[in-house]
Design a protein around this motif. Structure first.
Motif, PDB file in Angstrom:
ATOM      1  N   ASP A 208       0.890  -1.137   0.197  1.00 27.05           N
ATOM      2  CA  ASP A 208       0.060   0.014  -0.184  1.00 27.05           C
ATOM      3  C   ASP A 208       1.063   1.277  -0.044  1.00 27.05           C
ATOM      4  O   ASP A 208       1.932   1.147   0.486  1.00 27.05           O
ATOM      5  N   VAL A 209       0.234   2.352  -0.524  1.00 28.08           N
ATOM      6  CA  VAL A 209       0.990   3.735  -0.640  1.00 28.08           C
ATOM      7  C   VAL A 209       1.901   3.988   0.810  1.00 28.08           C
ATOM      8  O   VAL A 209       2.918   4.329   0.881  1.00 28.08           O
ATOM      9  N   THR A 210       1.068   3.819   1.717  1.00 24.96           N
ATOM     10  CA  THR A 210       1.606   4.473   3.063  1.00 24.96           C
ATOM     11  C   THR A 210       2.627   3.711   3.519  1.00 24.96           C
ATOM     12  O   THR A 210       3.851   3.927   4.151  1.00 24.96           O
ATOM     13  N   ARG A 280       0.105   8.641 -17.895  1.00 23.93           N
ATOM     14  CA  ARG A 280      -0.423   8.619 -16.367  1.00 23.93           C
ATOM     15  C   ARG A 280      -1.060   9.681 -15.924  1.00 23.93           C
ATOM     16  O   ARG A 280      -0.310  10.945 -15.990  1.00 23.93           O
ATOM     17  N   PRO A 281      -2.183   9.268 -15.209  1.00 22.56           N
ATOM     18  CA  PRO A 281      -2.780  10.558 -14.320  1.00 22.56           C
ATOM     19  C   PRO A 281      -1.563  11.047 -13.346  1.00 22.56           C
ATOM     20  O   PRO A 281      -1.245  10.077 -12.676  1.00 22.56           O
ATOM     21  N   ARG A 282      -1.734  12.332 -12.919  1.00 21.77           N
ATOM     22  CA  ARG A 282      -0.976  12.636 -12.106  1.00 21.77           C
ATOM     23  C   ARG A 282      -1.794  13.647 -11.188  1.00 21.77           C
ATOM     24  O   ARG A 282      -2.610  14.197 -11.323  1.00 21.77           O
ATOM     25  N   LEU A 283      -1.384  13.375  -9.815  1.00 21.89           N
ATOM     26  CA  LEU A 283      -2.136  13.999  -8.673  1.00 21.89           C
ATOM     27  C   LEU A 283      -2.074  15.595  -8.797  1.00 21.89           C
ATOM     28  O   LEU A 283      -0.956  15.926  -9.210  1.00 21.89           O
ATOM     29  N   GLY A 284      -3.307  16.320  -8.984  1.00 19.72           N
ATOM     30  CA  GLY A 284      -3.250  17.492  -8.901  1.00 19.72           C
ATOM     31  C   GLY A 284      -2.953  18.324 -10.383  1.00 19.72           C
ATOM     32  O   GLY A 284      -2.951  19.458 -10.408  1.00 19.72           O
ATOM     33  N   LYS A 286      -5.263  17.150 -13.226  1.00 19.89           N
ATOM     34  CA  LYS A 286      -6.528  16.537 -13.654  1.00 19.89           C
ATOM     35  C   LYS A 286      -6.699  17.232 -15.068  1.00 19.89           C
ATOM     36  O   LYS A 286      -6.808  18.292 -15.570  1.00 19.89           O
TER      37      LYS A 286
ATOM     38  N   GLU B  63      -6.655   1.518   1.557  1.00 18.72           N
ATOM     39  CA  GLU B  63      -5.639   0.506   1.313  1.00 18.72           C
ATOM     40  C   GLU B  63      -6.113  -0.998   1.523  1.00 18.72           C
ATOM     41  O   GLU B  63      -7.193  -1.005   1.811  1.00 18.72           O
ATOM     42  N   ASP B 228      -5.201   3.448  -6.261  1.00 18.67           N
ATOM     43  CA  ASP B 228      -4.119   4.396  -7.024  1.00 18.67           C
ATOM     44  C   ASP B 228      -4.853   5.823  -7.082  1.00 18.67           C
ATOM     45  O   ASP B 228      -5.716   5.991  -7.590  1.00 18.67           O
ATOM     46  N   LEU B 229      -4.391   6.779  -6.105  1.00 16.73           N
ATOM     47  CA  LEU B 229      -5.267   7.844  -5.963  1.00 16.73           C
ATOM     48  C   LEU B 229      -5.091   8.597  -7.181  1.00 16.73           C
ATOM     49  O   LEU B 229      -5.914   9.497  -7.414  1.00 16.73           O
ATOM     50  N   SER B 230      -3.908   8.806  -7.932  1.00 12.02           N
ATOM     51  CA  SER B 230      -3.901   9.439  -9.409  1.00 12.02           C
ATOM     52  C   SER B 230      -5.037   9.015 -10.328  1.00 12.02           C
ATOM     53  O   SER B 230      -5.563   9.990 -10.972  1.00 12.02           O
ATOM     54  N   VAL B 231      -5.270   7.699 -10.222  1.00 10.12           N
ATOM     55  CA  VAL B 231      -6.167   7.243 -11.194  1.00 10.12           C
ATOM     56  C   VAL B 231      -7.707   7.532 -10.839  1.00 10.12           C
ATOM     57  O   VAL B 231      -8.559   8.054 -11.425  1.00 10.12           O
ATOM     58  N   GLU B 233      -8.301  10.204  -8.798  1.00 13.20           N
ATOM     59  CA  GLU B 233      -8.466  11.727  -9.212  1.00 13.20           C
ATOM     60  C   GLU B 233      -8.928  11.961 -10.570  1.00 13.20           C
ATOM     61  O   GLU B 233      -9.931  12.584 -10.938  1.00 13.20           O
ATOM     62  N   LEU B 268      -2.275   9.730   3.008  1.00 14.71           N
ATOM     63  CA  LEU B 268      -2.562   9.016   1.928  1.00 14.71           C
ATOM     64  C   LEU B 268      -1.997   9.789   0.464  1.00 14.71           C
ATOM     65  O   LEU B 268      -1.218   9.238  -0.356  1.00 14.71           O
ATOM     66  N   LEU B 269      -2.262  11.152   0.412  1.00 15.28           N
ATOM     67  CA  LEU B 269      -1.952  11.890  -0.707  1.00 15.28           C
ATOM     68  C   LEU B 269      -0.510  12.208  -0.776  1.00 15.28           C
ATOM     69  O   LEU B 269       0.272  12.146  -1.695  1.00 15.28           O
TER      70      LEU B 269
END
Lengths: 351, 341
Positions: A208-210, A280-284, A286, B63, B228-231, B233, B268-269
């Motif tokens: 997981d990401v964290t 690839r989508p990127r955070l922030g 959109k 998660e 997957d957070l970017s997906v 979003e 998470l972000l």
């Protein structure tokens, strides 16, 4: 024919700026590993060259089937033969040619000078041995310690990878601990003999990401502490941006582009690299639609003629269909295998 | 809690809401001993409420083990719920008898994560796509074939693929088959359960674009489950964040990603490595690393489930579950930081 095999060493990704002072830690030259199957010859790795200086991290990036894991296994000589075979190339660790070592000598390299961690920690740990036994194995084998000393060092190593109560953990079995903990155990196992090179094959993909963030931070700290180099295999450009000093982008068994990480992210010079960024989508950030790379990764038994990326490339020219592309330096310590970039016909930019 | 939980028939007319989920719970009993007595319960989903409007995509992130997949399957009654209600277009899904349930399932479909495991290897692609039509008695025999081939073309496959078997296709193509199967019964709502996480980056983008196009064209609503957070979003109109069986924060996408309130959402972000090397400075990394593991849902912590890892933990968090409150338009958060005043 020989695509990038003839690339001079100083053109390789991660080549140290200080010339000739000291041999790089690892030099891979023109590596070719083929698999002989009923359906034909799969050219999984087809002329790959790179160098990794001491204390540095090279990110090897690509999609499934591009040959990045086979490259890693070839370095360790862990390719099952048959069907696989390293047919060409040289792999030198501090000047020692690994491909000419005897199997006995190679065993002294694996787990001792070069070790590896894998994507799925559960399947790479032995379920019937305790965590402690598995970490101690390398010490008993390579360092000839007695069990008592080995146990002490194993506990110490577990503490280094920040496992809360290592004295209890060494008596536990892999299934009793969480995925993040297992990856920490894997790292402890890999580093217990202080290898010079750690090969990390998608080390955080199953996490997981964290937890991924924890492991990446740990790897970076340990690298500083132990002074090892890392060959980081991943499909995630974010992880590369995070950890790697330099990057090699692989496509269809060859290196499509290499450069220092910042340089590559600031100005990619191969359409495939650009495609990876854009798709690839990127955070922030959109956007309405993702720019896709059309089509699918080619089959290694039947690579396209000419540049192997040309059927999917949006900048394709006539020449690309005919002439095989090989790596050339297109900017300072920045290699690209795109024919049009090499001829300055094409300027790419990330938007 | 009272302010968000208001079942179905609120405004007499046909509501904007397509799906309403109220206080959904799914517990798994653990049995022990000779008489298999229930000794403990794993609360996989514990009091989850949300709405999905028509033509809307709700992203559900969290998660592994947080219960997001269980939510998707329980809504469709692929798993029987322990408690709670789901209203689809005003109809209570959980109290429907078999025949009516089948009719409503025609409206609600699912796409699975694993494109290898979710297609029957012994059926042709055509058979797979037509199976739903046959089960629901749609179209005549000849029309079905035509319809299925049209669907294959629509999802980016060749109509000739109708006669082939799943093993002949790549991961991305198999996911397209799964999408065609879901669309075959003309649903209004699709649960997308990690539809792209098993795929390569370049293929992911193709499937994400396809799902977005189909949504627009066919006026679909999605519950898009992903880690997957970017997906998420990219594809979602609104986003809900789950932790240990509970929704901790819910807001319109821009709001949630621009102004995350819950410390878990923030962590998470922050944990997603930036694709810009300069942004991954040492200092920034230190701040983003959340300590510890997700606790076992078998023994969730008392009070707020996140308190064991929360950088802003207070005394009250250890004993009391925070209520879900509104903070701005459609932004709900369950955290004691926001309950004062």
């Amino acid at each position: 024919m020989n695509a990038s095999g003839a690339m001079p060493a100083n053109l390789s990704p991660g080549a140290a700026p200080l010339e000739g002072k000291k041999a790089p830690l690892l030099e891979v030259q023109g590596l070719k590993t083929y698999f002989y199957t009923d359906r034909g010859v799969a050219r999984a790795v087809d002329g790959v060259s790179f160098t990794i200086p001491h204390r540095s991290t090279l990110g090897l990036v690509g999609e499934s089937g591009c040959g990045k894991s086979v490259t890693a296994l070839s370095i360790l000589r862990l390719i099952a033969s048959p069907p696989g075979k390293m047919i060409e190339g040289s792999i030198r660790l501090e000047g020692t040619e690994l491909s000419s070592l005897s199997e006995e000598e190679m065993r002294q390299v694996r787990g001792n000078q070069i070790s590896m961690i894998f994507q799925e920690p559960m399947t790479s740990l032995n379920p019937v041995f305790t965590v402690g036994d598995q970490i101690m194995e390398a010490l008993l084998l390579h360092r000839y310690l007695d069990r008592h000393e080995a146990r002490e060092q194993a506990v110490e190593m577990l503490r280094r990878v920040k496992i809360p109560s290592p004295e209890t953990l060494i008596h536990q079995y892999p299934h009793q601990i969480s995925g993040g903990m297992r990856q920490r155990v894997m790292i402890a196992m890999a580093l217990v003999c202080r290898p010079k090179l750690l090969i990390a094959d998608e080390p955080t993909t199953a996490l997981d990401v964290t937890i991924q963030a924890q492991i990446l931070e740990l790897l970076e700290e340990l690298q500083e502490e132990f002074g090892m180099s890392i060959l980081l295999i991943t499909h995630d450009l974010g992880i590369v941006a995070d950890l790697a000093d330099s990057v090699a982008i692989m496509y269809a068994g060859q290196v499509a582009e290499y450069a220092a990480t910042r340089e590559l992210f600031a100005s990619p010079r191969h359409p495939y690299t650009l495609g990876l960024f854009q798709s690839r989508p990127r955070l922030g950030m959109k956007k309405e639609r993702l720019d896709v790379i059309p089509g699918v990764v080619p089959n290694p038994i039947d690579f396209p003629q000419g540049c192997r990326f040309h059927p999917r490339c949006s900048f394709v020219a006539e020449e690309c269909r005919q002439t095989p592309a090989s790596l050339e330096e297109v900017a300072k310590e920045h290699g690209s295998a795109c024919l049009r970039v090499q001829k300055r016909q094409l300027e790419l930019s990330r938007t | 809690m009272a302010e968000i939980i208001q079942p179905g028939q609120k405004n007499g007319q046909k509501s904007e809401k397509l799906l309403e989920v109220r206080n959904l719970c799914k517990y798994y009993p653990l049995r022990k001993g000779v008489f298999s007595r229930v000794s403990e319960q794993v609360k996989a989903v514990d009091g989850v409420s949300f709405d999905i409007r028509r033509r809307e995509t709700l992203g559900l992130v969290g998660e592994s083990g947080c219960g997001k997949t269980t939510v998707g399957r329980t809504i469709l009654r692929l798993l029987e719920p322990t408690a709670g209600d789901v209203f689809f277009d005003g109809t209570p899904v959980f109290s429907l008898p078999g025949g009516q349930l089948r009719r409503i399932r025609k409206q609600m479909q699912i796409i699975f994560q694993d494109p290898y495991g979710s297609l029957n290897p012994r059926m042709t692609v055509g058979g797979i796509v037509m199976e739903g039509m046959i089960a629901h008695g749609l179209y005549s025999k000849a029309d079905r074939v035509e319809k299925a081939q049209e669907l294959l073309r629509r999802v980016g496959l060749d109509p000739e693929h109708f006669y082939r078997y799943p093993h002949e296709f790549s991961g991305g193509q198999r996911q397209r088959i799964g999408i065609a199967r879901a669309l075959s019964v003309e649903p209004q709502f699709i649960v997308c359960d990690e539809p792209v996480s098993a795929l390569d980056v370049s293929i992911q983008a193709q499937i994400i674009n396809l799902l977005a196009d189909l949504k627009k064209e066919l006026s679909l609503s999605y519950l898009f489950i992903a880690h997957d957070l970017s997906v998420v979003e990219h594809i979602s109109d609104r986003v809900a964040v789950m932790y240990l069986g509970k929704i901790v924060e819910q807001a319109p996408g821009e709001e949630l990603f621009g102004n995350p309130l819950h410390p878990y959402t923030q962590a998470l972000l922050a944990a997603v490595p930036s694709a810009e090397p300069e942004e991954n400075s040492r200092e920034k990394k230190k701040r983003r690393t959340l300590p510890g593991d997700v606790p076992s849902p078998l023994h969730p912590p008392a009070g707020c489930p996140f308190h064991t890892r929360c950088p802003e933990v207070m005394d009250v968090c250890r004993t009391e579950m925070p209520p879900t409150i509104e903070k701005g338009a459609g932004h709900q958060v369950a955290c004691h930081l926001y309950t004062e005043g």
